[in-house]
Motif scaffolding. Sequence first.
Motif, PDB file in Angstrom:
ATOM      1  N   THR A 181       1.124  -1.315  -0.003  1.00 39.30           N
ATOM      2  CA  THR A 181      -0.124  -0.094  -0.130  1.00 39.30           C
ATOM      3  C   THR A 181       0.877   1.330  -0.036  1.00 39.30           C
ATOM      4  O   THR A 181       2.080   1.051   0.240  1.00 39.30           O
ATOM      5  N   LYS A 200       2.031   1.784  -8.364  1.00 41.37           N
ATOM      6  CA  LYS A 200       1.165   2.502  -7.601  1.00 41.37           C
ATOM      7  C   LYS A 200      -0.029   3.101  -8.667  1.00 41.37           C
ATOM      8  O   LYS A 200       0.132   4.043  -9.421  1.00 41.37           O
ATOM      9  N   SER A 202      -3.868   4.113 -10.394  1.00 41.99           N
ATOM     10  CA  SER A 202      -4.635   5.347 -10.491  1.00 41.99           C
ATOM     11  C   SER A 202      -5.741   5.105  -9.141  1.00 41.99           C
ATOM     12  O   SER A 202      -6.016   4.175  -8.823  1.00 41.99           O
ATOM     13  N   ALA A 203      -6.262   6.382  -8.683  1.00 41.44           N
ATOM     14  CA  ALA A 203      -7.007   6.418  -7.409  1.00 41.44           C
ATOM     15  C   ALA A 203      -8.075   5.498  -7.569  1.00 41.44           C
ATOM     16  O   ALA A 203      -8.958   5.607  -8.469  1.00 41.44           O
ATOM     17  N   PRO A 211     -10.497   3.304   2.119  1.00 44.61           N
ATOM     18  CA  PRO A 211     -10.068   4.305   1.344  1.00 44.61           C
ATOM     19  C   PRO A 211      -9.808   5.944   1.850  1.00 44.61           C
ATOM     20  O   PRO A 211     -10.702   6.002   2.720  1.00 44.61           O
ATOM     21  N   ALA A 216      -3.514   4.281  -2.012  1.00 40.30           N
ATOM     22  CA  ALA A 216      -3.453   3.042  -2.852  1.00 40.30           C
ATOM     23  C   ALA A 216      -3.045   1.879  -2.571  1.00 40.30           C
ATOM     24  O   ALA A 216      -1.969   1.919  -1.517  1.00 40.30           O
ATOM     25  N   ASP A 241     -15.468   0.232  -1.823  1.00 42.36           N
ATOM     26  CA  ASP A 241     -14.512   1.399  -2.117  1.00 42.36           C
ATOM     27  C   ASP A 241     -15.422   2.318  -2.551  1.00 42.36           C
ATOM     28  O   ASP A 241     -15.645   2.576  -3.816  1.00 42.36           O
ATOM     29  N   ASN A 414       0.299  10.617  -5.493  1.00 43.36           N
ATOM     30  CA  ASN A 414      -0.508  10.174  -4.881  1.00 43.36           C
ATOM     31  C   ASN A 414      -1.515  11.163  -4.763  1.00 43.36           C
ATOM     32  O   ASN A 414      -2.822  10.685  -4.543  1.00 43.36           O
ATOM     33  N   GLY A 417      -3.774  11.381  -7.998  1.00 44.89           N
ATOM     34  CA  GLY A 417      -4.570  10.110  -8.449  1.00 44.89           C
ATOM     35  C   GLY A 417      -3.833   9.472  -9.560  1.00 44.89           C
ATOM     36  O   GLY A 417      -4.606   8.541 -10.258  1.00 44.89           O
TER      37      GLY A 417
END
Length: 471
Positions: A181, A200, A202-203, A211, A216, A241, A414, A417
């Motif tokens: 994560t 990592k 996309s959001a 969340p 992520a 989510d 992050n 996103g």
Amino acid sequence: MSELSERSTALHQLSARELSAAYAAQDLSPVDVAEAVIERIQEREPVLNAMYRFDPQDILEQARLSEKRWATGTARGALDGVPATVKENVARAGIPMPSGTALPNPKVPTCNAPITNRILEAGAVILGSTTMPDWGMLSSGVSSLHGISRNAWNPAWTTGGSSAGAGAAAAAGYGPLHVGTDIGGSIRLPGGWQGLATLKPSAGLIPLDVPYLGRAAGPMGRSVDDIALFMTILAQPDVRDYTARPYPTQDWQSTISSVSGLNVALHTDANAGSTVEPEILAAVHNVAALFADAGANVKTLDPFITQEMLDRLDGFWRTRSWADYRELSAENQAKVLDYIVRWCTIGSTFDSADTIRNFGAIDQMQQATIAATAEFDLVISPVSPMSAFPAEQPMPVVDPLATMSHIAFTVPYNMSGQPAATVNCGFTSDGKPIGVQLSGPVGADAAVLRAARWYENNRPASASPLWNTLD
């Protein structure tokens, strides 16, 4: 070396795709592979300390069920029987979630996280949970609960964090598939410092049951091909989510033979945090040169975040952790790692207006990142400005009063996103892996992985990890 040891060495090195093909051809059994990986874990764990929960009997039972499915033509897909791990903060029903701290009575989830469900539904064999530092707020493997997790390339070096155990497990050959994560670089930093391929995403693309902004989960492994294959099951929607976006289906399996015509940015000046070390800078420039020589349109990307944004984001995180810390009894406060205590206590000094301004850094960083990268298909940058530091250090900069100076290249994605992958692109003069980060527009995860796979397949031999040397 015994015949069993020779076989085990071969099996734990196999990729997810190689295992799947061998199972389908009846050349290998998931039980044979499980036994080999168990042996590998038992061999390396006394030094690496990457696993929080590890139950060989449970692993073998999962493998036997997979073996039966392959034998009867009822395999659940390409990943049936393939070994995998999940980070300890990814819920597994009945397995405590201490989040790296020695605090008593950790949460015991009653149900699986979406990630865990997808892995089990695909028939993959979960080897156990991997370690993390206290509350996931360190970029190392230092934990008040676990002690120190160590780098598979050299136990004197950090794993990176906070997906510390996941990184070490992937590099050491604890099976091919691992989940970490990430809220500021926690997948990519261990990836960069241990020679791994990571994403990592996309959001909201990989659904989470807990969340929040910037968080992520994503795959970690030894090759881009493996993590792309893993994405076929991880990137499935889940109603739990509530932040997830309605992404279109992505083609995770396709490849590209050329990067000609791609609009690529080279970003090596973050305008915040630490200065990039010369060997890392040179390695990343070499990546950009390889893309340019292959026909990509490479331009230099000017800095787009500021030190104030990074300071304020760090300040907000301190306040958030302080809110958790102050609710603990004095006895339990004493169990939290001292570095974390000193770091988060600064959060108590911000008043409500400060906290709102600090929180606002998230929007500022998101806007700046998306605006600066909008014209590019791909952005090439360092993962971290520094190479792996000593395993015993909680952070690259040992002063807990200092801002997180190592995340200026990772954390913007992050907040925005956007997807960001890592691939190994070289080694320092003392043998430490160097990671390059490849990022792209929101929702372009598969395209980013195609570019990463192209680089992985075309990089010089000197930039390719020789995994068999870790045996």
